[in-house]
Motif scaffolding. Structure first.
Motif, mmCIF file in Angstrom:
data_model
loop_
_atom_site.group_PDB
_atom_site.id
_atom_site.type_symbol
_atom_site.label_atom_id
_atom_site.label_comp_id
_atom_site.label_asym_id
_atom_site.label_seq_id
_atom_site.Cartn_x
_atom_site.Cartn_y
_atom_site.Cartn_z
ATOM 1 N N GLU A 248 0.662 -1.416 -0.003
ATOM 2 C CA GLU A 248 -0.143 0.458 -0.195
ATOM 3 C C GLU A 248 0.917 1.203 -0.321
ATOM 4 O OE1 GLU A 248 -3.491 0.443 2.614
ATOM 5 O OE2 GLU A 248 -2.837 -1.994 3.588
ATOM 6 N N LEU A 249 1.790 1.163 0.354
ATOM 7 C CA LEU A 249 2.664 2.227 0.615
ATOM 8 C C LEU A 249 3.129 2.995 -0.819
ATOM 9 C CD1 LEU A 249 4.836 1.707 3.925
ATOM 10 C CD2 LEU A 249 2.668 3.064 3.454
ATOM 11 N N ASN A 250 3.381 1.306 -1.711
ATOM 12 C CA ASN A 250 3.963 1.710 -2.920
ATOM 13 C C ASN A 250 3.452 3.606 -3.693
ATOM 14 O OD1 ASN A 250 4.785 1.822 -6.085
ATOM 15 N ND2 ASN A 250 2.978 1.737 -6.349
ATOM 16 N N ILE A 251 4.527 4.351 -3.765
ATOM 17 C CA ILE A 251 5.052 5.243 -4.537
ATOM 18 C C ILE A 251 5.378 5.486 -6.365
ATOM 19 C CG2 ILE A 251 4.538 6.914 -2.825
ATOM 20 C CD1 ILE A 251 7.843 7.502 -2.999
ATOM 21 N N ASN A 252 5.343 6.216 -7.057
ATOM 22 C CA ASN A 252 5.776 6.159 -8.799
ATOM 23 C C ASN A 252 6.686 7.885 -8.953
ATOM 24 O OD1 ASN A 252 4.683 3.940 -9.928
ATOM 25 N ND2 ASN A 252 2.827 4.710 -9.251
ATOM 26 N N ILE A 253 7.663 7.717 -9.097
ATOM 27 C CA ILE A 253 8.282 8.817 -8.720
ATOM 28 C C ILE A 253 8.701 9.147 -10.543
ATOM 29 C CG2 ILE A 253 10.420 9.805 -7.944
ATOM 30 C CD1 ILE A 253 10.125 8.937 -4.917
ATOM 31 N N ASP A 254 9.198 10.510 -11.576
ATOM 32 C CA ASP A 254 8.994 10.406 -11.729
ATOM 33 C C ASP A 254 11.169 9.839 -12.562
ATOM 34 O OD1 ASP A 254 6.367 10.192 -12.946
ATOM 35 O OD2 ASP A 254 6.752 12.916 -13.258
ATOM 36 N N LYS A 255 11.458 9.098 -13.347
ATOM 37 C CA LYS A 255 13.130 9.221 -14.056
ATOM 38 C C LYS A 255 13.149 10.103 -14.299
ATOM 39 C CE LYS A 255 13.000 4.241 -14.375
ATOM 40 N NZ LYS A 255 13.195 3.821 -13.216
ATOM 41 N N LYS A 256 14.286 10.554 -14.127
ATOM 42 C CA LYS A 256 14.680 11.811 -14.181
ATOM 43 C C LYS A 256 15.563 11.385 -15.831
ATOM 44 C CE LYS A 256 16.118 14.452 -10.279
ATOM 45 N NZ LYS A 256 17.025 15.033 -10.036
ATOM 46 N N PRO A 257 15.752 12.462 -16.689
ATOM 47 C CA PRO A 257 16.309 12.333 -17.908
ATOM 48 C C PRO A 257 17.642 11.672 -18.012
ATOM 49 C CG PRO A 257 16.016 14.537 -17.604
ATOM 50 C CD PRO A 257 15.551 14.169 -16.651
ATOM 51 N N ASP A 258 18.332 11.956 -17.004
ATOM 52 C CA ASP A 258 20.303 12.132 -16.840
ATOM 53 C C ASP A 258 20.423 10.943 -15.779
ATOM 54 O OD1 ASP A 258 19.044 13.380 -14.335
ATOM 55 O OD2 ASP A 258 20.333 14.965 -14.346
ATOM 56 N N ILE A 259 19.213 9.730 -16.286
ATOM 57 C CA ILE A 259 19.658 8.728 -15.296
ATOM 58 C C ILE A 259 20.358 7.762 -15.336
ATOM 59 C CG2 ILE A 259 18.438 6.736 -16.923
ATOM 60 C CD1 ILE A 259 16.651 5.998 -15.245
ATOM 61 N N VAL A 260 21.325 7.124 -14.550
ATOM 62 C CA VAL A 260 22.731 7.229 -14.730
ATOM 63 C C VAL A 260 22.470 5.357 -14.766
ATOM 64 C CG1 VAL A 260 24.649 6.183 -12.845
ATOM 65 C CG2 VAL A 260 23.969 8.911 -13.310
ATOM 66 N N SER A 261 23.451 5.058 -15.298
ATOM 67 C CA SER A 261 23.691 3.720 -15.662
ATOM 68 C C SER A 261 25.045 2.723 -14.942
ATOM 69 C CB SER A 261 23.420 2.729 -17.110
ATOM 70 O OG SER A 261 23.523 1.379 -17.680
#
Length: 555
Positions: A248-261
């Protein structure tokens, strides 16, 4: 009851800059369906988030009750009481929730993260360590990246190791019998043999600790892509994250464009200790401080003249308990055998405060903070003695403050306010800081708060053996003692100071000497900031074995 967080305006519609703590409180409040007040401030915070405007009300600073300025935010305010500190605020929000599943986040006897961070390794991890680590990662994630490798912070390593430890929880054998459907499982079996693995941070059930850690990890993991088997180094953490994402605590956060691999995770080398309890301290067990050890300490201090004049500051003032309202007398709330000694303790500190006020005739409106107030005995007494002053009770134990609140209502006192928080969250201004038997480090936090406020202080210390370096205070305190005693030598004196028993016990004399050594260090420390400090003893001295009284008056 109102929840308050801080946020700054941005150029994007419905987007606000939030501190990490406000982000956690906001998301938990949304899950618990609790309304939030967002106060617009200038500081940008670590995060920029688009928030659901239906879930909070934007307010102005001028709309906040004065008591809201006493503490670091986020806070909860109800009537004349403010609750501060991430864990305490989250606990209050969960209690407000109508969702029974979320109320279970408080765990057995609603005790999850109830202890303060100064004494609980687990609370410190959730309220201090993981918060600081997450902020560092949010500010500059690339500082932890090298050649496509994620150099995981110490907190990440500790949590992964923690999840691999045997589960420790209340009624663990009863739980194991139910999980394994084995009524014959014996309580003599070591917990390592129960075959119970961590599904969540505190064992088999989700708690508030999972909530705080999950919100922090979610912010970081949305900025990283783990290639191939790189997540295997955080295998237990990854499995835990999947379970939390399905909760129930799941939250959605938008990924940033400068995501790191990331191709590899490098875990730090850590001590193999559990987050369930404090690390073993070699001085934890009682040390018999002999006269020879005292002599060694004196030599290390170059035979510094340490004297306790035995007379408490304000001893010349008259005090009549017959003039005190019945419910302001501890006899109304304590067993008879404790009442007399408690009255004697309170009288000593009250007279010291009254004496300070006499010497500061220019001060018309006095604000006094009773730190570690417990049930409020001292603060309530002063509230009746000083009706034109403001008294603030600061205590982290909710149940103790409930008892204080009942007495305040019965006395119809209007000049007393309540703050439920750890000392480090209190930021209000005051004229005199007081504490009766604040344990260990807490006494030094009170003195430091008073110094920071240029306020006088009256402290009767306690639990010298609990003194140790923490994220706020280091020992020895004064410059002189730092130059003369090592940390280990200092700890030897603190442990010895707890060996004060009855007068016939041969250890008592050495114990009192060690008390004086520690309090002389506190005296010298305050004097570095322009204070005149008196070291005396409560009268009669047998009203408590922890009977030293430190009174600091700023010149």
């Amino acid at each position: 009851m109102s929840v308050y967080i801080e946020g700054s305006l941005t150029l994007v519609e419905n987007m606000f800059g939030l501190s990490l703590e406000s982000f956690i409180v906001y998301n938990l409040a949304v899950k618990c369906d609790v309304d939030v007040n967002l106060c617009v401030v200038d500081n940008e915070g670590e995060l920029k988030m688009i928030l659901d405007l239906d879930k909070f009300v934007v307010i102005n600073k001028n709309d906040i009750p004065r008591i809201g300025s006493y503490c670091k935010w986020p806070i909860v305010i109800t009537n004349n009481k403010v609750v501060a500190g991430l864990c305490a605020v989250c606990r209050q929000i969960i209690k407000l929730s109508n969702n029974s599943n979320l109320k279970n986040l408080l765990g057995f006897k609603e005790s999850c993260l109830m202890a303060c961070s100064e004494t609980s390794t687990w609370t410190k991890f959730c309220e201090v360590d993981i918060i600081k680590t997450t902020k560092d990662l949010l500010v500059d994630l690339n500082k932890f990246i090298e050649n496509d490798c994620f150099k995981a912070p110490i907190c990440f390593g500790k949590f992964e190791h923690h999840l691999n430890q045997p589960v420790r929880m209340h009624n663990i054998y009863k739980v194991a019998r139910r999980v394994h459907n084995d009524k014959d499982l014996k309580s003599s079996l070591p917990i390592e043999g129960l075959n119970l693995n961590h599904l969540y941070a505190e064992g088999l059930y989700m708690t508030l600790a999972d909530c705080i850690i999950y919100f922090c990890y979610k912010l970081i993991f949305t900025q990283i892509i783990f290639d191939g088997d790189s997540k295997n180094d955080l295998n237990l953490t990854s499995s835990w994250m999947k379970r939390m994402d399905l909760s129930e605590l799941n939250i959605n956060i938008d990924k940033k464009p400068d995501i790191v691999s990331i191709k590899k995770v490098i875990l730090p080398k850590i001590k193999h200790t559990s987050l369930y309890s404090s690390e073993q301290n070699k001085y934890k067990q009682e040390i018999s401080v002999t006269s020879e050890i005292i002599d060694d300490l004196n030599r290390s201090l170059h035979n510094l003249k340490i004297s306790n004049n035995l007379i408490p500051f304000g001893d010349d003032l008259n005090f009549d308990w017959g003039l005190i309202p019945f419910n302001a007398n501890p006899g109304a709330a304590l067993p008879k055998n404790r009442s007399k000694r408690k009255c004697e303790q309170l009288e000593n500190l009250a007279k010291s405060v009254l004496k300070i006020i006499q010497t500061k005739t220019s001060q018309k409106s006095i604000k006094i903070v009773d730190f570690c107030s417990g049930g409020g005995h001292l603060g309530i007494l002063l509230s009746t003695l000083l009706p034109n002053s403001t008294i603030i009770l600061v205590e982290n134990k909710e149940r103790s403050l409930e008892m204080a609140l009942n007495r305040i209502k019965s006395l119809k006192l209007t000049n007393i306010q309540i703050v439920q928080s750890n000392l480090d969250y209190f930021i209000g201004k005051f004229n005199i800081g007081i504490s009766l038997h604040a344990c260990g480090v807490a006494t030094d936090l009170v003195i430091q708060k008073s110094i920071d406020n240029k306020a006088d202080f009256v402290c009767c210390p306690c639990c010298y053996g609990a003194i140790k370096n923490c994220h706020q205070i280091s020992y020895p305190r004064s410059g002189y003692f730092k130059n003369m005693l090592s940390y280990d030598e200092y700890l030897r004196a603190t442990r010895g100071a707890d060996q004060t028993h009855d007068e016939e016990n041969p250890k008592t004399k050495n114990g009192f000497r060690c008390m004086d050594i520690i309090d002389w260090d506190r005296k010298l420390y305050a004097e570095q900031f322009g204070y005149e400090v008196r070291l005396g003893k409560l009268k009669p001295s047998n009203c408590t074995v922890k009977n030293n009284l430190l009174v600091g008056i700023l010149g």
